[in-house]
Design an enzyme around this catalytic site. Sequence first.
Site, PDB file in Angstrom:
ATOM      1  N   HIS A 162       8.547  -3.360  -2.433  1.00  0.00           N
ATOM      2  CA  HIS A 162       7.945  -3.928  -3.544  1.00  0.00           C
ATOM      3  C   HIS A 162       7.745  -3.025  -4.666  1.00  0.00           C
ATOM      4  O   HIS A 162       6.784  -1.577  -4.865  1.00  0.00           O
ATOM      5  CB  HIS A 162       6.966  -4.311  -2.510  1.00  0.00           C
ATOM      6  CG  HIS A 162       7.127  -5.630  -1.672  1.00  0.00           C
ATOM      7  ND1 HIS A 162       6.748  -5.643  -0.778  1.00  0.00           N
ATOM      8  CD2 HIS A 162       7.754  -7.240  -2.138  1.00  0.00           C
ATOM      9  CE1 HIS A 162       7.014  -7.186  -0.009  1.00  0.00           C
ATOM     10  NE2 HIS A 162       7.530  -7.915  -0.897  1.00  0.00           N
ATOM     11  N   CYS A 249      -0.244  -3.511   2.173  1.00  0.00           N
ATOM     12  CA  CYS A 249       0.579  -5.060   2.260  1.00  0.00           C
ATOM     13  C   CYS A 249      -0.952  -6.570   3.964  1.00  0.00           C
ATOM     14  O   CYS A 249      -0.224  -7.281   3.738  1.00  0.00           O
ATOM     15  CB  CYS A 249       1.528  -5.021   3.237  1.00  0.00           C
ATOM     16  SG  CYS A 249       2.654  -3.415   2.746  1.00  0.00           S
TER      17      CYS A 249
END
Length: 254
Positions: A162, A249
Site C-alpha cells: 500500500h 491500518c
Amino acid sequence: MFNYIIARTPCKALIDGISSADDGKPDYDLAMKQHLAYLDALRKCGVEILLLPPLEDYPDSVFVEDPALCTKHCGIVTRPGADTRRGEIDSIEPALRRFYGDKIEHIKAPGTLDAGDVMMVGDCFYIGKSARTNEEGASQLITILEKYGMSGHVVPLEEVLHLKTGLAYLENGNLLAAGEFINKPEFAHLNIIEIPESESYAANCIWVNGTVIMPSGYPATESRIRELGYRVETVDTSEYRKVDGGVSCMSLRF
C-alpha cells in the site's frame, strides 16, 4: 485537527488474516492487548472513538482504514482489492452515516480501491496504484474528490503493498518516507524525512492532533520525528505486522 476515530475490535479469525510475512500467525490474546494500548494512545490525542464490534467472517476487518475513506466533506465506501474483504463494506457504511449522513460516496466495480493506498495532504489526496487499487478505482476516487472541491493524484507503486506502507504525512509539510518513496517526484515539494531501510516498517505511522503514533522498536525513526518537534507515542504492533498491518491500518481519523 481530528475529532473522531472509527476502529474495530479484532476478531478471533485475525490469526487467518492475509499475510505476505513469514513471521507465523498472530497471538490473538496479545493482539487484543496491543489493540487496547493503541486505542489508549489515540485517546491521549483528544479524539472521540467509535469502536465497532468484531466481524468473525472477515479476518482482516480490524484494518478499518481499507474499506472506507473519511474526508472533511464526505465519507467514501471503497471496494477492497482482495475478494475476501469486500463484505466489510456492508458494516462500515452505517458507521460512516452516523457522521456524514447522506454525504456517502461509493467506489463501484470494476474499480478497486484500498484506502490504505490513499494519503491526505490538506485537500489533495495521493492515490497509490497497486495490487489492491486499480486505475479505475483511482479514477473514480478523483471524480468524487473533485465533486467536493478536493483533488487526487495517482502514484504508481513498484515495491510495497500500500502507499502508506512506506509513507506518512505528519502535517506541516513533513513527509516520512522509506524505500521507493524517498525520491519520487510527486513528493519533491515536501520536506522528506528519510527512514533507514532497516526501520522501513516505521514509515507507517499517524499524526493525530500534534502527536505522532508509531510502532515501538525503531529508535532512529523516533529520534527523527522528535527532532521535528512532535510528541511521540509508541505502540507495539508486532501481531498485526504478521498479517501485513501497521499503525495507520487500524483506524479511520477525521
